[in-house]
Design a protein around this motif. Structure first.
Motif: not given
Length: 177
Positions: A9-12, A27, A30, A46, A48, A66, A108, A136
């Motif tokens: 999970i990238v940069d949520v 979101v 996700i 995750f 961040q 997050i 993400g 995404h």
């Protein structure tokens, strides 16, 4: 699907979700994938993004957090990064190797930056990648609308890679079934 799969999970992060195209809907999707992964005992990691003071993603600020609907569990690593590439100067590769992961499901923000770069780098590192095509997002830019950027990347990334390791784009409802 491989039995050595992980959900990345990238940069949520709160400030990114607020300004990206259909951010809250992304979101929600996700979150559904996250619940499926946890139920199936699939490792979740995750990522961040960290930026300097004064930025919406300045470390420790509310926008850097997050998104609250995706609270990481204590056993789910949070990989800190400062570049678009989730592998660059981070512990992501070490975490994946420690769990013998060979397949990544990537979701993400933002499509043309961190998602694209992380997918491509993952293939270069020998991972099979599934990009959740509806999980995404990004923002409009001077040339394209966000929806067009997302569609372009889904089409462009699908099938990219080597015969052994490729990127496959799937809708989230098709993943972890």
């Amino acid at each position: 699907m491989s039995t050595q799969t992980a959900l990345i999970i990238v940069d949520v992060q709160s400030s990114i979700v607020e300004y990206c195209y259909q951010g809250n809907k992304v979101v929600e999707r996700i979150q559904t994938l996250l619940e499926k992964a946890r139920h199936a005992n699939i490792p979740v990691l995750f990522v961040q993004h960290n930026e300097p003071e004064g930025s919406p993603l300045a470390t420790g600020t509310p926008g850097w957090q997050i998104h609250p609907t995706l609270c990481p569990h204590p056993d789910e690593p949070i990989i800190q990064k400062t570049a678009c590439d989730s592998f660059f100067e981070t512990s992501l590769q070490d975490e994946l190797k420690a769990h013998s992961i060979d397949h990544l499901v990537i979701v993400g923000f933002q499509t043309e930056y961190c998602i694209d770069t992380t997918c491509r780098t993952a293939v270069s590192h020998g991972y099979e990648v599934t990009l959740a095509g509806d999980c995404h997002s990004t923002t409009d830019d001077a040339v394209l609308k966000a929806a067009d950027i997302i569609a372009h990347h889904n089409a462009n990334l699908n099938g990219l890679g080597t015969p052994k390791n490729i990127i496959t784009v799937k809708e989230s409802r098709e993943i972890f079934e």
